[in-house]
Design an enzyme around this catalytic site. Sequence first.
Site, PDB file in Angstrom:
ATOM      1  N   LEU A 108       0.818  -1.224   0.000  1.00  0.00           N
ATOM      2  CA  LEU A 108       0.000   0.000   0.000  1.00  0.00           C
ATOM      3  C   LEU A 108       0.848   1.269   0.000  1.00  0.00           C
ATOM      4  O   LEU A 108       1.882   1.339   0.656  1.00  0.00           O
ATOM      5  CB  LEU A 108      -0.934   0.001   1.213  1.00  0.00           C
ATOM      6  CG  LEU A 108      -1.883  -1.191   1.315  1.00  0.00           C
ATOM      7  CD1 LEU A 108      -2.754  -1.073   2.569  1.00  0.00           C
ATOM      8  CD2 LEU A 108      -2.761  -1.324   0.078  1.00  0.00           C
ATOM      9  N   HIS A 109       0.394   2.245  -0.767  1.00  0.00           N
ATOM     10  CA  HIS A 109       1.071   3.543  -0.840  1.00  0.00           C
ATOM     11  C   HIS A 109       0.019   4.644  -0.699  1.00  0.00           C
ATOM     12  O   HIS A 109      -1.168   4.368  -0.453  1.00  0.00           O
ATOM     13  CB  HIS A 109       1.876   3.663  -2.142  1.00  0.00           C
ATOM     14  CG  HIS A 109       1.094   3.328  -3.373  1.00  0.00           C
ATOM     15  ND1 HIS A 109       0.025   4.070  -3.798  1.00  0.00           N
ATOM     16  CD2 HIS A 109       1.213   2.294  -4.262  1.00  0.00           C
ATOM     17  CE1 HIS A 109      -0.464   3.543  -4.901  1.00  0.00           C
ATOM     18  NE2 HIS A 109       0.223   2.445  -5.205  1.00  0.00           N
ATOM     19  N   GLU A 110       0.466   5.868  -0.908  1.00  0.00           N
ATOM     20  CA  GLU A 110      -0.406   7.032  -0.709  1.00  0.00           C
ATOM     21  C   GLU A 110      -1.636   7.004  -1.636  1.00  0.00           C
ATOM     22  O   GLU A 110      -2.679   7.549  -1.287  1.00  0.00           O
ATOM     23  CB  GLU A 110       0.442   8.285  -0.942  1.00  0.00           C
ATOM     24  CG  GLU A 110       0.106   9.502  -0.134  1.00  0.00           C
ATOM     25  CD  GLU A 110      -0.273   9.280   1.323  1.00  0.00           C
ATOM     26  OE1 GLU A 110       0.423   8.519   2.039  1.00  0.00           O
ATOM     27  OE2 GLU A 110      -1.276   9.884   1.747  1.00  0.00           O
ATOM     28  N   GLY A 111      -1.505   6.385  -2.802  1.00  0.00           N
ATOM     29  CA  GLY A 111      -2.653   6.255  -3.709  1.00  0.00           C
ATOM     30  C   GLY A 111      -3.749   5.424  -3.052  1.00  0.00           C
ATOM     31  O   GLY A 111      -4.923   5.833  -2.997  1.00  0.00           O
ATOM     32  N   HIS A 112      -3.348   4.265  -2.512  1.00  0.00           N
ATOM     33  CA  HIS A 112      -4.321   3.421  -1.816  1.00  0.00           C
ATOM     34  C   HIS A 112      -4.908   4.170  -0.609  1.00  0.00           C
ATOM     35  O   HIS A 112      -6.106   4.076  -0.328  1.00  0.00           O
ATOM     36  CB  HIS A 112      -3.652   2.139  -1.307  1.00  0.00           C
ATOM     37  CG  HIS A 112      -3.061   1.272  -2.369  1.00  0.00           C
ATOM     38  ND1 HIS A 112      -1.710   1.094  -2.519  1.00  0.00           N
ATOM     39  CD2 HIS A 112      -3.636   0.516  -3.338  1.00  0.00           C
ATOM     40  CE1 HIS A 112      -1.479   0.271  -3.514  1.00  0.00           C
ATOM     41  NE2 HIS A 112      -2.624  -0.091  -4.048  1.00  0.00           N
ATOM     42  N   GLN A 136      -5.117 -12.594 -12.803  1.00  0.00           N
ATOM     43  CA  GLN A 136      -4.916 -11.412 -13.660  1.00  0.00           C
ATOM     44  C   GLN A 136      -3.476 -11.259 -14.123  1.00  0.00           C
ATOM     45  O   GLN A 136      -3.157 -10.304 -14.828  1.00  0.00           O
ATOM     46  CB  GLN A 136      -5.414 -10.145 -12.967  1.00  0.00           C
ATOM     47  CG  GLN A 136      -4.581  -9.679 -11.802  1.00  0.00           C
ATOM     48  CD  GLN A 136      -5.256  -8.536 -11.063  1.00  0.00           C
ATOM     49  OE1 GLN A 136      -6.266  -8.736 -10.396  1.00  0.00           O
ATOM     50  NE2 GLN A 136      -4.723  -7.333 -11.185  1.00  0.00           N
ATOM     51  N   LYS A 139      -8.407   6.205 -10.855  1.00  0.00           N
ATOM     52  CA  LYS A 139      -8.424   6.588 -12.272  1.00  0.00           C
ATOM     53  C   LYS A 139      -7.093   6.222 -12.933  1.00  0.00           C
ATOM     54  O   LYS A 139      -6.978   6.186 -14.152  1.00  0.00           O
ATOM     55  CB  LYS A 139      -8.645   8.089 -12.408  1.00  0.00           C
ATOM     56  CG  LYS A 139     -10.038   8.551 -12.078  1.00  0.00           C
ATOM     57  CD  LYS A 139     -10.117  10.039 -12.383  1.00  0.00           C
ATOM     58  CE  LYS A 139     -11.445  10.638 -12.061  1.00  0.00           C
ATOM     59  NZ  LYS A 139     -11.427  12.096 -12.279  1.00  0.00           N
ATOM     60  N   SER A 167       2.722   3.747  -7.720  1.00  0.00           N
ATOM     61  CA  SER A 167       2.351   2.389  -8.093  1.00  0.00           C
ATOM     62  C   SER A 167       3.199   1.421  -7.276  1.00  0.00           C
ATOM     63  O   SER A 167       4.370   1.704  -7.016  1.00  0.00           O
ATOM     64  CB  SER A 167       2.630   2.167  -9.592  1.00  0.00           C
ATOM     65  OG  SER A 167       2.669   0.781  -9.886  1.00  0.00           O
ATOM     66  N   SER A 168       2.598   0.316  -6.888  1.00  0.00           N
ATOM     67  CA  SER A 168       3.372  -0.690  -6.146  1.00  0.00           C
ATOM     68  C   SER A 168       4.555  -1.157  -6.985  1.00  0.00           C
ATOM     69  O   SER A 168       5.593  -1.524  -6.462  1.00  0.00           O
ATOM     70  CB  SER A 168       2.484  -1.879  -5.783  1.00  0.00           C
ATOM     71  OG  SER A 168       1.344  -1.432  -5.074  1.00  0.00           O
TER      72      SER A 168
HETATM   73  P1  AMP Z   1      -3.521  -2.166  -6.924  1.00  0.00           P
HETATM   74  O1  AMP Z   1      -3.170  -2.530  -5.512  1.00  0.00           O
HETATM   75  O2  AMP Z   1      -2.360  -1.650  -7.701  1.00  0.00           O
HETATM   76  O3  AMP Z   1      -4.302  -3.241  -7.617  1.00  0.00           O
HETATM   77  O4  AMP Z   1      -4.506  -0.925  -6.810  1.00  0.00           O
HETATM   78  C1  AMP Z   1      -5.644  -0.945  -5.993  1.00  0.00           C
HETATM   79  C2  AMP Z   1      -6.475   0.282  -6.287  1.00  0.00           C
HETATM   80  O5  AMP Z   1      -5.704   1.450  -6.027  1.00  0.00           O
HETATM   81  C3  AMP Z   1      -6.919   0.372  -7.749  1.00  0.00           C
HETATM   82  O6  AMP Z   1      -8.248   0.857  -7.793  1.00  0.00           O
HETATM   83  C4  AMP Z   1      -5.946   1.354  -8.332  1.00  0.00           C
HETATM   84  O7  AMP Z   1      -6.449   2.028  -9.455  1.00  0.00           O
HETATM   85  C5  AMP Z   1      -5.734   2.301  -7.174  1.00  0.00           C
HETATM   86  N1  AMP Z   1      -4.476   3.015  -7.307  1.00  0.00           N
HETATM   87  C6  AMP Z   1      -3.249   2.501  -7.580  1.00  0.00           C
HETATM   88  N2  AMP Z   1      -2.336   3.480  -7.688  1.00  0.00           N
HETATM   89  C7  AMP Z   1      -2.991   4.650  -7.500  1.00  0.00           C
HETATM   90  C8  AMP Z   1      -2.603   6.030  -7.495  1.00  0.00           C
HETATM   91  N3  AMP Z   1      -1.353   6.407  -7.714  1.00  0.00           N
HETATM   92  N4  AMP Z   1      -3.557   6.951  -7.266  1.00  0.00           N
HETATM   93  C9  AMP Z   1      -4.852   6.582  -7.041  1.00  0.00           C
HETATM   94  N5  AMP Z   1      -5.278   5.311  -7.026  1.00  0.00           N
HETATM   95  C10 AMP Z   1      -4.371   4.352  -7.250  1.00  0.00           C
END
Ligand code: AMP
Length: 273
Positions: A30-34, A58, A145, A182-183
């Site tokens: 998890l990062h700031e996006g999550h 996937q 998005k 991104s992870s």
């Molecule tokens: P993931 O863990 O990469 O499958 O992402 C989980 C959710 O977090 C998905 O809905 C992604 O689109 C969203 N996500 C990933 N990176 C970002 C980001 N930088 N900003 C906003 N949402 C993100």
Amino acid sequence: MKIINDPIQLQQYLKEQNKTIGFVPTMGALHEGHRTLIQNAREQNELVVVSIFVNPTQFLEGEDFDKYPRKDDADKKICELSGVDVLFFPNAQNLYFEDEVKIEAPDVRGYVLEGNTRAGHFSGVLRVVMKLLNIVRPTRAYFGKKDAQQLNLIQQMVKHYFLDIEIVPVDTVRDANGLALSSRNAYLSDKQRQEALKISASLYEAARMIARGENDTAQIKTKMVEILKPLEIGYVAIVNRDFNPVTVAQVGDTIVLVEVVCGTTRLLDNIWL
Ligand code: AMP
């Protein structure tokens, strides 16, 4: 914070709560996006559920499933500090069945762009998201998005399968230099991180061109390709909100998308105009 591994147990627990549920499905690391998705869910719902599952279906043969970053302990802390009520940690054994009825991504949107580079990827995404949505039965589910095509396909699936769930799109979170979080950024060397800044630079230039009145998408894409050099480009595309390619960009209905390969890491980014 409650941690639950079993889908049926989670379903029963949530049913008993009888509260509005905000759901954030993730693959962890998890990062700031999550965190932003979680914050949105926290503000808009009584209960917040996050799932962490690196979904095997996937990933294509030869992709990074085995080396995908797994940071369970750090993730649990982040969830706890972000006010998550329930963390769902399923595994493939309790989520998938042999010979199960499958959801399949449509040809039109599921096998172009990202779905062309990674044929079958979106079928795996939709399969797991359908399961997760049915287990959690959220009031609202939050998606970035950043993964624009994934978001579009999930919105389509929710509509086509009459799921009574609000899908909430959340803006992309970037680092101070503009790199979309991104992870998979964990795979990048310092030098590659620097090169990867060309991605957001190309998107910002596209936005500037459109703001100046240039709406010919061929011209915009040519300029973007110039900026992205010498990165290996997967695709540069300009589509409308329905994900159909357009020759004329139109503010309010345009998404500009980029996929590049930086070293061996595939990076996605986009901008909504
Ligand atoms: P993931 O863990 O990469 O499958 O992402 C989980 C959710 O977090 C998905 O809905 C992604 O689109 C969203 N996500 C990933 N990176 C970002 C980001 N930088 N900003 C906003 N949402 C993100």
